[in-house]
Scaffold this active site. Structure first.
Site, PDB file in Angstrom:
ATOM      1  N   LEU A   1     -12.803  20.570 -12.453  1.00  0.00           N
ATOM      2  CA  LEU A   1     -12.367  20.935 -11.101  1.00  0.00           C
ATOM      3  C   LEU A   1     -12.451  22.447 -10.965  1.00  0.00           C
ATOM      4  O   LEU A   1     -11.702  23.182 -11.607  1.00  0.00           O
ATOM      5  CB  LEU A   1     -10.925  20.482 -10.875  1.00  0.00           C
ATOM      6  CG  LEU A   1     -10.602  19.016 -11.232  1.00  0.00           C
ATOM      7  CD1 LEU A   1      -9.120  18.725 -10.975  1.00  0.00           C
ATOM      8  CD2 LEU A   1     -11.491  18.066 -10.455  1.00  0.00           C
TER       9      LEU A   1
ATOM     10  N   CYS B   1     -15.626  25.666 -10.106  1.00  0.00           N
ATOM     11  CA  CYS B   1     -16.821  26.173 -10.787  1.00  0.00           C
ATOM     12  C   CYS B   1     -16.992  27.660 -10.484  1.00  0.00           C
ATOM     13  O   CYS B   1     -18.067  28.131 -10.141  1.00  0.00           O
ATOM     14  CB  CYS B   1     -18.047  25.353 -10.390  1.00  0.00           C
ATOM     15  SG  CYS B   1     -19.406  25.522 -11.563  1.00  0.00           S
TER      16      CYS B   1
ATOM     17  N   SER C   1     -15.713  31.663 -12.088  1.00  0.00           N
ATOM     18  CA  SER C   1     -16.143  32.386 -13.290  1.00  0.00           C
ATOM     19  C   SER C   1     -15.771  31.625 -14.561  1.00  0.00           C
ATOM     20  O   SER C   1     -16.537  31.624 -15.527  1.00  0.00           O
ATOM     21  CB  SER C   1     -15.557  33.796 -13.306  1.00  0.00           C
ATOM     22  OG  SER C   1     -14.155  33.746 -13.454  1.00  0.00           O
TER      23      SER C   1
ATOM     24  N   LYS D   1       3.109  34.341 -16.920  1.00  0.00           N
ATOM     25  CA  LYS D   1       2.840  34.142 -18.347  1.00  0.00           C
ATOM     26  C   LYS D   1       4.121  34.279 -19.169  1.00  0.00           C
ATOM     27  O   LYS D   1       4.324  33.544 -20.144  1.00  0.00           O
ATOM     28  CB  LYS D   1       1.779  35.137 -18.806  1.00  0.00           C
ATOM     29  CG  LYS D   1       0.414  34.850 -18.149  1.00  0.00           C
ATOM     30  CD  LYS D   1      -0.525  36.031 -18.270  1.00  0.00           C
ATOM     31  CE  LYS D   1      -1.896  35.718 -17.682  1.00  0.00           C
ATOM     32  NZ  LYS D   1      -2.727  36.945 -17.537  1.00  0.00           N
TER      33      LYS D   1
END
Lengths: 429, 429
Positions: B10, B12, B14, B206
């Protein structure tokens, strides 16, 4: 929560005692992470009355290691005895009896890994060994799993803390090898007989394991070209400083066309390289791969508690697998690549030569390199009284051609002495 | 060799284009490592006619992502669209339809991870996400597996390449923030709208993921105290240099008693700290744990190919699990630790103050620190014409006490201006 999994520990030295301590102290967390309690059912030792860093619960100590692994109720065996025998026989017995095994035994894996991998495969059990290379640093799992979708092209490792401590000391203080070794021994970083470390045997075992994993092929300790650091001089270290480099003992595993080059030797690396800043007894493994690029893994490469951390990380994974009645990623040697002879390995040389200080010397020396097909990257000339020193750094060439060049130089009339020969890694070729 | 496993991708962009490229180029190696071929059966994109970095085989491109994940023959779904929707719905559909999922979607995991973890658990499928934090650097797997037998006490991460590039440029050239940002944009390291990076949103996502894994608890992006680097000045960076430090944007996750402290902000760290040498757009995660000690993981934190390497590493593991009809390690939130408010988090402050140059100033300033219970570690006084500058570094104290001290200083008659306030990490407390 499932019924407890039964754990046997073989060996209760500096690593084993920390494993036993953590199994007791972290029991609640380990149970939560595994999904079942881990019950220590036996600790095999050589002498029941030896002094230990941990209190082993009454009745668990035994000198009958073979009897312990032969018990049919043991689910998990931790081997931290080290050495080839009886460790090999015990691991094979444990696997045959249906236990999964976690080991920190680099020497055994490097010498006879395939025998163990096949036994694990046949038994349908796990054999995990994160602690065998670079202590607490996760490197086996990243190579075996994280980089499984990539192509690793090179591994450069500082995988022996003793030699890194000695070389770091020589670099920072100007000391010679003997003096730095003595300090390492006083501080407990080097053994009374330091041969296994300083002659590169320990690093070579780890290089064999790293190369096997990185290149999905079988590489054993005898495939590894090995040179230690006992002949590294203060002058070599100073010569490295002069060119902005530092001397490290490297385990080097490279993919060359479709073959594997694997070797351990001291090398000069630029101070700008991430490995150059690995100080004291720390370890680090630098990995180059096609898609991920450059990665580095850094941490304590030895010591009871760090190594025990790696052992217990494996133990949690293996215990989860036992609960789920499955195996983790096993050996992957499908690529079956050949190991290149050292002579065909490509590298670069740093050569320092004392020569007669007269016209045409540089041209004559350059001609010797050219005759062996070795291209020179830089040459530095320093005059001194009645003689001169030339410091030559080559471009990349086969080790055989470079060695032949040095041999040729040694036989030349104008060459008084080849004072330093060292390989150069980690820079542009 | 088993029948092929069917893979849907799912996105496309980089990362997706590099995933598709590697699936094609490494097909043989991937099949050998998995034990079955991986067959690409569809690539969902927004526009069929967009320019791409890879040739997608005819007939595989589709704009119907929902239709692709609803296919009952898809075994493995790779989500590299990013953002919250439609990524969340697509991942949930894929899991419900029996596929295992690999994603690089940090924003979604940080905002709504538990919904996804529960869906994976319920479906008995894997949800892997190594690529979501620090690109190619293996950090999820080490935290989730390698350190599963240890107690992690602190994670310090440089997890955003854009801000590290900018701060590194400010440090090496003396440039201000605006100038360094402009250079980062010209070189492609920063977006035209750099908000998500420079204001710390990307790093905070993160940090939430790292804290969840390290401390076996649920931490979401909204739990993370967040400050960016847009107010870091050339003077701050110079002030750091003067004390042998460097300014980095850090994601900090700490275990405090039995609670979790998690925050993202610029901080001064000593140049001797391993994180200080992380240059340009590289990432690194420094982990402290009770048994293993200090570990560091270093590498490229972004980019199509490095991120694709991490995605494919996960894909190999997940595919092996599909073949063995089992799951890997799932979410572990058993410890269920509370998140500390920022005011209760302990840290150290570096404060630079312009003061009237008269007798007793230092004593008055020191008194202000003492009134808030903050102990001073060092103070440096520099006289200039008619005023003076004091640079104070505190010992460890709560952020609330430190903030109140700065507020107090700002209201004092002898204080002309508080010119720099920054936290200090990575040294002795």
């Amino acid at each position: 929560m499932s019924t407890p999994l039964k754990v046997a520990v073989l060996g209760c030295g500096s690593v084993g005692s920390q494993v036993v301590r953590l199994l007791q102290e972290q029991a609640g967390d380990l149970a939560a992470r595994v999904g079942a309690p881990l019950e220590l059912v036996g600790v095999a030792v050589r002498r029941l009355d030896a002094a230990r860093e941990v209190d082993v619960p009454e009745g668990l100590l035994t000198t009958d290691a073979q009897g312990l692994v032969a018990r049919d109720d043991v689910d998990l065996v931790i081997e931290v005895i080290g050495g080839i025998e009886p460790a090999r026989s015990l691991i094979l017995s444990a696997l045959e009896n249906g236990a999964s095994v976690v080991t920190a035994n680099k020497a055994l894996l490097a010498e006879d890994g395939p025998t163990l991998y096949e036994a694990a495969e046949k038994a349908g059990r796990d054999l995990y060994f994160e602690a065998a290379v670079a202590g607490a640093i996760p490197i086996i799992r990243p190579l075996r799993e994280s980089l499984a979708g990539d192509t690793v092209t090179r591994v450069l490792g500082i995988v022996n803390g003793t030699t890194n401590f000695i070389l770091d000391k020589m670099d920072s203080s100007g000391a010679g090898f003997a003096e730095a070794l003595e300090e390492a021994q006083e501080l407990g970083y080097a053994e009374a007989d330091p041969t296994a470390d300083v002659e590169g045997f320990d690093a070579a075992a780890k290089a064999a394991i790293l190369a096997s994993l990185a290149f999905h092929s079988r590489v054993t300790a005898s495939d590894v070209h090995r040179e230690g650091i006992s002949e590294v001089t203060a002058a070599d270290v100073q010569s490295a400083r002069d060119m902005g480099s530092v001397v490290k003992l490297l385990a080097i595993c490279e993919l060359k066309d479709d073959a594997v080059a694997v070797r351990v030797h001291p090398a000069m690396i630029p101070r700008s390289h991430p490995l150059a800043s690995v100080r004291e007894a720390y370890n680090a493994v630098f990995v180059e791969s096609q898609a991920a690029g450059q990665l580095m893994f850094y941490g304590p490469g030895a010591g009871g508690a760090p190594t025990a951390s790696a052992v217990l990380g494996d133990l949690v994974t293996v215990a989860r697998n036992v609960l789920a009645d499955k195996r983790g990623a096993g050996e992957s040697a499908y690529a079956d690549r050949a190991v290149l002879p050292m002579g065909e390995t490509t590298t670069r040389y740093h050569v320092a030569i004392d020569v007669d200080d007269k016209a045409g010397v540089l041209a004559t020396v350059a001609q010797a390199f050219a005759e062996h097909g070795v291209s020179i990257q830089t040459v530095r000339q320093e005059g001194r009284d009645d003689d001169a020193q030339l410091v030559v750094v080559s471009h990349s060439a086969t080790d055989a051609a470079l060695a032949a060049t040095v041999e040729h130089l040694r036989g030349m009339d104008i060459v008084r002495e080849v004072t330093s020969v060292m390989r150069v890694e980690g820079g542009e070729e």
